[in-house]
Design an enzyme around this catalytic site. Sequence first.
Site, mmCIF file in Angstrom:
data_model
loop_
_atom_site.group_PDB
_atom_site.id
_atom_site.type_symbol
_atom_site.label_atom_id
_atom_site.label_comp_id
_atom_site.label_asym_id
_atom_site.label_seq_id
_atom_site.Cartn_x
_atom_site.Cartn_y
_atom_site.Cartn_z
ATOM 1 N N GLY A 1 0.996 -1.419 0.069
ATOM 2 C CA GLY A 1 -0.211 -0.048 0.049
ATOM 3 C C GLY A 1 0.582 1.573 -0.214
ATOM 4 O O GLY A 1 0.103 1.863 -0.244
ATOM 5 N N THR A 2 2.351 1.062 0.245
ATOM 6 C CA THR A 2 3.059 2.609 0.791
ATOM 7 C C THR A 2 3.796 2.680 -0.563
ATOM 8 O O THR A 2 3.572 3.563 -0.546
ATOM 9 C CB THR A 2 4.559 2.199 1.410
ATOM 10 O OG1 THR A 2 3.638 1.686 3.399
ATOM 11 C CG2 THR A 2 5.165 3.169 1.527
ATOM 12 N N GLN B 1 -7.472 1.742 4.223
ATOM 13 C CA GLN B 1 -8.064 0.659 5.377
ATOM 14 C C GLN B 1 -9.578 0.999 4.621
ATOM 15 O O GLN B 1 -10.215 0.783 6.428
ATOM 16 C CB GLN B 1 -7.848 1.942 6.623
ATOM 17 C CG GLN B 1 -6.324 2.237 7.401
ATOM 18 C CD GLN B 1 -6.333 0.511 7.728
ATOM 19 O OE1 GLN B 1 -7.350 -0.189 7.929
ATOM 20 N NE2 GLN B 1 -5.774 0.299 8.252
ATOM 21 N N ALA C 1 -3.026 -5.865 0.335
ATOM 22 C CA ALA C 1 -4.086 -6.571 0.672
ATOM 23 C C ALA C 1 -3.824 -7.659 1.763
ATOM 24 O O ALA C 1 -4.441 -7.789 2.307
ATOM 25 C CB ALA C 1 -2.865 -8.197 -0.653
ATOM 26 N N CYS D 1 3.046 1.910 12.716
ATOM 27 C CA CYS D 1 4.302 2.729 12.041
ATOM 28 C C CYS D 1 5.098 3.023 13.163
ATOM 29 O O CYS D 1 6.305 2.869 13.085
ATOM 30 C CB CYS D 1 4.183 2.877 10.554
ATOM 31 S SG CYS D 1 3.367 1.841 9.483
HETATM 32 N N1 PLP Z 1 -2.362 3.428 4.264
HETATM 33 C C1 PLP Z 1 -2.976 3.080 5.409
HETATM 34 C C2 PLP Z 1 -4.249 3.970 5.438
HETATM 35 C C3 PLP Z 1 -2.788 1.912 5.808
HETATM 36 O O1 PLP Z 1 -3.321 1.802 7.440
HETATM 37 C C4 PLP Z 1 -1.852 1.025 6.249
HETATM 38 C C5 PLP Z 1 -0.675 0.675 6.477
HETATM 39 O O2 PLP Z 1 -1.512 0.341 7.720
HETATM 40 C C6 PLP Z 1 -0.849 1.981 4.222
HETATM 41 C C7 PLP Z 1 -0.995 3.080 4.005
HETATM 42 C C8 PLP Z 1 0.348 1.288 4.142
HETATM 43 O O3 PLP Z 1 -0.179 -0.614 3.806
HETATM 44 P P1 PLP Z 1 1.775 -1.311 3.702
HETATM 45 O O4 PLP Z 1 1.300 -2.092 4.933
HETATM 46 O O5 PLP Z 1 0.504 -3.027 2.203
HETATM 47 O O6 PLP Z 1 2.825 -0.752 3.238
#
Ligand code: PLP
Length: 385
Positions: free
Chosen positions: A69-70, A176, A197, A322
Amino acid sequence: MIYLDNNATTPLDPRVCDKMSEFLKEHFGNPSSLYPIGRVVKEAITESRETIAQALGAKRTEIFFTGSGTEADNFAVRGIFDAFPEKNEFITSAIEHPAVMETAYYLERKGKKVTFVPVDAYGMIDLDQLKKAITSQTALISIMHANNELGTIQPIEEVVKIAKDRGVLVHTDAVQSFGKINVNVNKLGVDLLSISAHKVYGPKGIGALYVRKGTNIMPLIYGGHQERLMRAGTENTIGIIGFGEAVRILIEKGDKDKKHIEKLANHLKRGIEDKIPKVKFNGHETERIKGTLNFAFYGLEAEAILLSLATKEIYVSTGSACSEDSEEVSHVLSAIGLRPEIARSSIRMSLGRFNTEEDMEIVLRELPEIVEKLREISALDIDED
Ligand code: PLP
């Protein structure tokens, strides 16, 4: 174990696990290879892409797989700024996930102007401030759909309406919200949308970015021809297969999950408010992902509550995963105006598909006792807002 940290990550659904292990045993081909063992993998990837597109109301060609997601958030923001080098302004909110927040700081270091739109006490963005921040130099607005710490759902359709009047592109981080509420790219009207995912009972290390057809965007990663030149690198085939299966299950039983989680969460929320004195609910009463409950326990350190609950095998969080090991107060709780000591007394419980009524009863038995004991030990004057 009682797992109440589903916003940090979800357990892999056993059906996803089965699908992935079968695939792993049988298919090792490179999807770029033209002979049959490659083609079959390519077809499986196409099927996953189709399923994810269907869940979002998108076209298959609008879905690009990413490493998380990042990465999807970085791709959206940096990809748009690379495509529009003449524009130098970015608008986002004060409560974004670090995936967008840190990308915004990166843009600032590159000389761009960033506006962080403030939020109210419930975590809702100020639309007037958003409107005021837009100029002819604005390349992109990125506002998250649902906040990971509070669950507050932003009025993305209104953001889009404001942006479109001024010809500005909109990205939303739906990591989310996807799987928890309806996420349809056409209903929302956004140009770009990120998902991941591992928040929907799929594997870690695989995400996707929706890019509306015709949007001018540059890649984040250069190399081979994968993802139609938009994200080079041999595909995480097994991750993509798992993501597709997780989303297939969401399409099949997502509504049932929603009702189940909402019922449990409402019961837990009422129970905490009835049984524990001097608590404060952080977040929006109605415009919220219902399975996300964030409470401040006046006079206590959240970490002490978290560790005491962990001795009973009940797992919660003190904020976003995080920032768990950082000393800093959550930027989200600061942005909603909580004093640092109240922010530091806040824990997040996030429910998921596999929680049960019995889980809630156990938490409602253990948590009040823990809070009472910790308050006795700390014997602090409890100062409510
Ligand atoms: N964006 C939001 C709102 C999230 O809660 C998260 C994960 O905690 C992310 C992005 C990042 O996703 P990923 O863990 O797949 O990098």
